[in-house]
Design a protein around this motif. Structure first.
Motif, short mmCIF file in Angstrom:
data_model
loop_
_atom_site.label_atom_id
_atom_site.label_comp_id
_atom_site.label_asym_id
_atom_site.label_seq_id
_atom_site.Cartn_x
_atom_site.Cartn_y
_atom_site.Cartn_z
N THR A 1 -3.50 -0.92 0.66
CA THR A 1 -1.91 0.30 -0.70
C THR A 1 -1.11 1.20 0.85
O THR A 1 -0.60 1.28 0.25
CB THR A 1 -2.91 0.89 -1.69
OG1 THR A 1 -3.56 -0.39 -2.20
CG2 THR A 1 -1.13 1.72 -2.54
N VAL B 1 2.83 5.96 -3.29
CA VAL B 1 1.79 5.07 -3.79
C VAL B 1 1.37 5.46 -5.22
O VAL B 1 1.87 6.28 -5.81
CB VAL B 1 0.54 5.92 -2.40
CG1 VAL B 1 1.32 4.58 -1.26
CG2 VAL B 1 0.64 6.76 -2.60
N LEU C 1 -6.69 5.61 -4.23
CA LEU C 1 -4.85 4.30 -4.29
C LEU C 1 -5.19 3.35 -4.98
O LEU C 1 -6.07 2.49 -5.36
CB LEU C 1 -4.62 3.77 -2.79
CG LEU C 1 -4.30 4.87 -2.23
CD1 LEU C 1 -3.42 5.04 -1.03
CD2 LEU C 1 -3.47 5.53 -2.58
#
Length: 218
Positions: free
Chosen positions: A36, A169, A217
């Motif tokens: 990610t 993110v 994440l």
């Protein structure tokens, strides 16, 4: 009354999880974070070494058990093989995610060897050598010497591609981390990061918290 309840709860300790389970959780989190994050995260040397050692031992155990005709042993063998494949998948996918970033930003990571494992550094050097040779034989050799550099920064403009640190993110807060500054359109604001919060933020705002393990994440 509240103090008594707090004392009782404090005296009850949660059962410790096996190291195998903790490593699986840590590897899964490292895998998701790596896939990610827009840039390479520090290589988890100790974790990967433990996992690879465990995979080797598991393979040896499976080979030893493969010759038996005991139904109970065969059932155990299926469980061991399933667990082995899970670990192998996570390791392969984790390393592929890192290799993809190295391929994309080779020159950038050539200046950041501390982010790479020894094997990744070898791969980066070999990859860069192949790319340089290919470009040179294909077209760079026909250019003037001053124009043959792949990492030129003349005129204040760098030819080296870098990851986008302002990419958005999705993240989940694992531990309270205090306030984080976020850049708005016209001003800088602060938000409080509390355990359990799920937010969409710029990578640059949560990078350090992710590397500390306070944020993951998703």
């Amino acid at each position: 009354m509240d103090d008594d309840i707090a004392d009782i709860l404090a005296s009850v300790s949660a059962p410790a999880l096996p190291v195998r389970t903790l490593d699986l959780q840590a590897l899964t989190r490292a895998w998701v974070n790596e896939r990610t994050a827009p840039e390479l995260l520090p290589y988890p040397t100790d974790l990967v070494d433990r996992v690879m050692e465990r995979i080797g031992k598991q393979i040896s155990t499976i080979e030893e058990m493969s010759g038996t005709m005991d139904p109970q042993a065969n059932f155990t063998l299926v469980i061991l093989q399933t667990e082995l494949e899970r670990f192998k998948f996570l390791v392969r996918s984790f390393l592929r995610a890192r290799i993809a970033k190295i391929d994309t930003y080779t020159l950038h990571y050539a200046t950041l060897p501390s982010q790479l494992s020894p094997l990744e550094r070898q791969y980066l050097q070999s990859h860069q050598s192949l790319i340089s040779t290919h470009y040179s034989t294909s077209f760079l050799s026909t250019f003037p010497t001053s124009l043959q550099k792949l990492d030129d920064t003349a005129g204040g403009i760098s030819m080296v591609d870098k990851p986008d640190e302002d990419a958005a993110v999705f993240c989940r807060v694992l531990r309270d981390t205090g306030n984080v500054e976020i850049q708005g359109i016209s001003e800088v604001a602060e938000i409080e990061m509390k355990r359990g919060d799920v937010r969409v933020l710029r990578w640059s705002a949560v990078k350090e918290a992710v590397e500390r393990g306070d944020v993951e994440l998703i």
